[in-house]
Every structure is written in C-alpha cells, then in structure tokens.
Design a protein around this motif. Sequence first.
Motif: not given
Length: 122
Positions: A8-18, A59-72
């Motif tokens: 999800s984080v990677a998709e947000s990064i790429v989508q912003g560039i596209v 959205e990238v930052l929000t998804r990164a926060i979600n990633l860190r939460t999922a990894m906790a």
Amino acid sequence: MASTELVSVAESIVQGIVDADVRWDSVAVVVNLDRQKSMFGYIYTDDGQWNADVPLEMEVLTRAINLRTAMAAPKKKDWKVCCIQIRRSDMSVDVEFEYKNSGRWQITPVNLESKIEELRPR
C-alpha cells in the motif's frame, strides 16, 4: 498484515509519481516516524540524474504509520525511520528499517551527494 501495508505504501508512492507525470527509473523515499513525522525522497533516472521533487501525498505518511502499526510486536521497539526503494523496470520494492538511529538517512549540506547516492536503488 504488514506485507499488505508495505504494498500500500509503495503503491501510494508510485501513484503520486504517475499522477504528476514525472520521468523516473527508480525512487527512494525516507519516512521518519520518530517525534516529528516527516518524509522526503529522490527520483532517479538511468542517465545518472536525480531530482528531489518527489510528489509525495500525506497518504504515504498515513500508510507508513499503518505499516509500522502492523509490524508492531509486544515488548519490541517500533522502527523510527524507513527507506523505501522502488525500481520501475521490475517494480521491485526494497525497504530498510532503522530502529535506533533516526538520523541515519538525514541529509545535510556536508553529506548531500553521498546520501543521495546511498539512497539510490541498485
């Protein structure tokens, strides 16, 4: 699940560039979730050029926060900073997490060129 959040984080990064219609061959984004949350990145082209004008949405930052939460994990420290590298040719994603040194990928006038190259996806 952490793998879903990373995608999800990677998709947000790429989508912003596209969406910004930016020429790119690879991108590196550093997300810092220690104290003051921040992010920055560099777009790289195969001719060796780089550009610091990465179109990053909140959205990238929000998804990164979600990633860190999922990894906790119980009784384990959360990561402070991560570096996400994406190569356009095969859409591969590499990510590194830093648990101790939140300044690991910090850019300064003294280390600008060396850090930009350190962040460049290989």
